[in-house]
Scaffold this motif. Structure first.
Motif, PDB file in Angstrom:
ATOM      1  N   LEU A 134      -8.295 -42.769  88.809  1.00 27.15           N
ATOM      2  CA  LEU A 134      -6.889 -42.641  89.382  1.00 27.15           C
ATOM      3  C   LEU A 134      -6.843 -41.407  90.810  1.00 27.15           C
ATOM      4  CD1 LEU A 134      -5.415 -45.166  91.012  1.00 27.15           C
ATOM      5  CD2 LEU A 134      -3.668 -43.920  89.612  1.00 27.15           C
ATOM      6  N   ARG A 135      -7.031 -41.468  92.197  1.00 23.45           N
ATOM      7  CA  ARG A 135      -6.654 -40.157  92.815  1.00 23.45           C
ATOM      8  C   ARG A 135      -5.784 -39.609  93.121  1.00 23.45           C
ATOM      9  NH1 ARG A 135     -11.257 -41.339  96.602  1.00 23.45           N
ATOM     10  NH2 ARG A 135     -10.224 -42.705  96.163  1.00 23.45           N
ATOM     11  N   ILE A 136      -4.844 -39.097  93.043  1.00 21.65           N
ATOM     12  CA  ILE A 136      -3.630 -38.663  93.465  1.00 21.65           C
ATOM     13  C   ILE A 136      -3.090 -37.696  94.146  1.00 21.65           C
ATOM     14  CG2 ILE A 136      -0.870 -39.283  93.432  1.00 21.65           C
ATOM     15  CD1 ILE A 136      -1.335 -41.358  91.076  1.00 21.65           C
ATOM     16  N   ASP A 152       4.094 -36.376  86.066  1.00 21.99           N
ATOM     17  CA  ASP A 152       4.098 -37.122  85.137  1.00 21.99           C
ATOM     18  C   ASP A 152       3.866 -38.392  85.430  1.00 21.99           C
ATOM     19  OD1 ASP A 152       3.794 -34.538  83.758  1.00 21.99           O
ATOM     20  OD2 ASP A 152       6.360 -34.509  83.393  1.00 21.99           O
ATOM     21  N   VAL A 153       4.595 -39.363  86.123  1.00 21.60           N
ATOM     22  CA  VAL A 153       4.258 -40.505  86.593  1.00 21.60           C
ATOM     23  C   VAL A 153       2.610 -40.761  87.405  1.00 21.60           C
ATOM     24  CG1 VAL A 153       5.272 -42.351  89.164  1.00 21.60           C
ATOM     25  CG2 VAL A 153       7.145 -40.252  87.857  1.00 21.60           C
ATOM     26  N   ALA A 154       2.623 -39.837  88.155  1.00 21.15           N
ATOM     27  CA  ALA A 154       0.668 -39.908  87.713  1.00 21.15           C
ATOM     28  C   ALA A 154      -0.170 -40.781  86.856  1.00 21.15           C
ATOM     29  CB  ALA A 154      -0.051 -38.607  88.991  1.00 21.15           C
ATOM     30  N   ARG A 155       0.324 -39.363  85.373  1.00 23.43           N
ATOM     31  CA  ARG A 155      -0.473 -39.738  84.822  1.00 23.43           C
ATOM     32  C   ARG A 155       0.020 -41.252  83.883  1.00 23.43           C
ATOM     33  NH1 ARG A 155      -2.744 -35.774  81.683  1.00 23.43           N
ATOM     34  NH2 ARG A 155      -1.671 -36.722  79.683  1.00 23.43           N
ATOM     35  N   ASN A 212      -5.209 -39.941  81.268  1.00 25.09           N
ATOM     36  CA  ASN A 212      -6.416 -39.090  82.158  1.00 25.09           C
ATOM     37  C   ASN A 212      -7.428 -39.325  82.604  1.00 25.09           C
ATOM     38  OD1 ASN A 212      -5.416 -36.429  79.952  1.00 25.09           O
ATOM     39  ND2 ASN A 212      -6.644 -37.377  78.153  1.00 25.09           N
ATOM     40  N   ALA A 213      -8.056 -40.337  83.145  1.00 31.96           N
ATOM     41  CA  ALA A 213      -8.105 -41.216  84.366  1.00 31.96           C
ATOM     42  C   ALA A 213      -7.283 -41.138  85.373  1.00 31.96           C
ATOM     43  CB  ALA A 213      -8.725 -42.415  84.085  1.00 31.96           C
ATOM     44  N   LEU A 214      -7.318 -39.290  85.799  1.00 33.99           N
ATOM     45  CA  LEU A 214      -6.642 -38.581  86.363  1.00 33.99           C
ATOM     46  C   LEU A 214      -7.291 -37.424  87.538  1.00 33.99           C
ATOM     47  CD1 LEU A 214      -4.054 -38.748  88.176  1.00 33.99           C
ATOM     48  CD2 LEU A 214      -2.784 -37.371  86.482  1.00 33.99           C
ATOM     49  N   ASN A 264      -8.307 -40.756 104.750  1.00 37.52           N
ATOM     50  CA  ASN A 264     -10.091 -40.384 104.915  1.00 37.52           C
ATOM     51  C   ASN A 264     -10.126 -40.679 104.165  1.00 37.52           C
ATOM     52  OD1 ASN A 264      -9.577 -38.797 103.408  1.00 37.52           O
ATOM     53  ND2 ASN A 264      -9.424 -36.816 104.623  1.00 37.52           N
ATOM     54  N   GLY A 265     -10.120 -41.488 103.139  1.00 39.76           N
ATOM     55  CA  GLY A 265     -10.476 -42.012 101.767  1.00 39.76           C
ATOM     56  C   GLY A 265     -10.577 -40.792 100.510  1.00 39.76           C
ATOM     57  N   THR A 266      -9.509 -39.822 101.154  1.00 36.01           N
ATOM     58  CA  THR A 266     -10.496 -38.530  99.555  1.00 36.01           C
ATOM     59  C   THR A 266      -9.088 -39.175  98.564  1.00 36.01           C
ATOM     60  OG1 THR A 266     -10.245 -36.922 101.047  1.00 36.01           O
ATOM     61  CG2 THR A 266      -9.868 -36.465  98.797  1.00 36.01           C
ATOM     62  N   LEU A 267      -7.956 -39.549  98.749  1.00 34.43           N
ATOM     63  CA  LEU A 267      -7.378 -39.925  97.235  1.00 34.43           C
ATOM     64  C   LEU A 267      -6.764 -42.057  97.464  1.00 34.43           C
ATOM     65  CD1 LEU A 267      -3.894 -37.075  98.799  1.00 34.43           C
ATOM     66  CD2 LEU A 267      -5.876 -36.974  96.901  1.00 34.43           C
ATOM     67  N   ASP A 268      -6.473 -41.773  96.725  1.00 41.90           N
ATOM     68  CA  ASP A 268      -6.194 -43.452  96.568  1.00 41.90           C
ATOM     69  C   ASP A 268      -4.407 -44.025  96.985  1.00 41.90           C
ATOM     70  OD1 ASP A 268      -8.357 -44.173  95.424  1.00 41.90           O
ATOM     71  OD2 ASP A 268      -8.100 -43.309  93.834  1.00 41.90           O
ATOM     72  N   ALA A 269      -4.064 -42.537  96.677  1.00 40.35           N
ATOM     73  CA  ALA A 269      -2.438 -42.712  96.534  1.00 40.35           C
ATOM     74  C   ALA A 269      -2.064 -41.257  96.720  1.00 40.35           C
ATOM     75  CB  ALA A 269      -1.946 -43.413  94.971  1.00 40.35           C
ATOM     76  N   THR A 270      -0.401 -41.382  97.289  1.00 42.58           N
ATOM     77  CA  THR A 270      -0.321 -40.369  97.290  1.00 42.58           C
ATOM     78  C   THR A 270       1.042 -40.198  96.639  1.00 42.58           C
ATOM     79  OG1 THR A 270       0.957 -40.214  99.478  1.00 42.58           O
ATOM     80  CG2 THR A 270      -1.285 -38.995  98.960  1.00 42.58           C
TER      81      THR A 270
END
Length: 295
Positions: free
Chosen positions: A41-43, A68-71, A82-84, A100-106
């Motif tokens: 997951l790219r955040i 922590d929320v991203a984890r 750790n799949a982050l 631009n597709g660099t991230l899945d979410a912010t």
């Protein structure tokens, strides 16, 4: 942090981060069967906001509630905290990197607004704050009216400028604004006297407060932070569902407590607004006079 000294509160938060990482990923249920395919997951997270996303100068790692929320999202959507992959963002890049597709979410203190919802999907709020104003103690400014004719430092593309402008009109004062790309730049401008005040959400300001500054008692406009994703994107619903589950099972509250942040909920805001109030409710760190007022 560009020469800015850290507060005692910030060091306490950083000290708790190692324990925080070890504890994540075990609570609640997995939504991995519903998640879009992909190894990680790219955040995007902030790197300059103590308590939310802050790069520890000693370890180089980025730590805080939003990390922590991203984890936890990675644990629930991918089956592994750790799949982050986290990427540092600021107010000008957090949306562009979704585009631009660099991230899945912010997860980057991104306030939910009707205008922004036309461009991005947002999860339900994972954090609620209010706008605050930080001034130097020796400025003689003790309330919002004292900012008449003064220059307020705000972040680029943030909601702060419009909200403060509206509040200033209501009481008949005039404000000037200077916009900066990062929060440390605004704090430096305040210390150097290039701006008379630093305004952003109150919990963020607590991380930048020190013995020379004072957080004004007046607060404005509840700010709801949501996880932003691509409009109509595959991650929008799974992330919203995961945030709902984290709220229901107590994970969000536990993480907020770990970082010493506000425990305000939507119900608290609605109740206080119905009663004509503007406070943050019980459990907010600003209620602590040693942190939120002149000491």
């Amino acid at each position: 942090m560009d020469g800015m000294s850290l507060t005692r509160r910030t060091f306490v938060r950083l000290a708790g981060a190692a324990a925080a990482c070890a504890a994540l990923g075990g609570a609640g249920f997995s939504l991995s069967g519903c998640a879009p395919q992909g190894d990680v997951l790219r955040i995007g997270t902030k790197i300059d906001v103590p308590g939310f996303g802050f790069q520890n100068p000693e370890t180089g790692s980025v730590e805080g509630l939003e990390v922590d929320v991203a984890r936890e999202l990675a644990a629930r959507l991918k089956g592994d905290p750790n799949a982050l992959e986290t990427v540092g963002v600021n107010v000008t890049t957090r949306g562009a990197m979704i585009d631009n597709g660099t991230l899945d979410a912010t997860l980057a203190t991104f306030t939910i607004t009707d205008v922004r919802k036309k461009t991005y999907d947002f999860s339900r709020p994972y954090y609620i704050d209010h706008i605050g104003v930080l001034v130097k103690k020796d400025s003689g400014i003790t309330d919002f009216a004292g900012l008449d004719g003064k220059t307020v430092g705000v972040a680029l593309s943030a909601t702060t400028k419009d909200k403060l402008g509206e509040a200033a009109k209501e009481i008949g004062i005039t404000l000037k604004f200077a916009e900066y790309a990062t929060y440390p730049e605004i704090k430096i401008a305040l210390v150097a006297g290039r701006v008379d005040a630093f305004s952003v959400d109150s919990s963020i300001l607590l991380g930048y407060q020190d013995d020379t500054t004072y957080l004004l008692p007046t607060q404005f406009a509840p700010q709801e932070y949501g996880v932003a994703t691509k409009k109509g994107g595959a991650y929008s619903k799974p992330i919203d569902d995961a945030i709902a589950a984290m709220d229901a099972d107590g994970t969000l509250r536990s993480l907020k407590e770990r970082w010493g942040l506000s425990l305000t909920t939507e119900a608290d805001v609605e109740a206080e607004e119905a009663a004509g109030g503007t406070g943050l409710g019980a459990g907010d760190p600003a209620d602590d006079g040693s942190e939120g007022g002149a000491s």
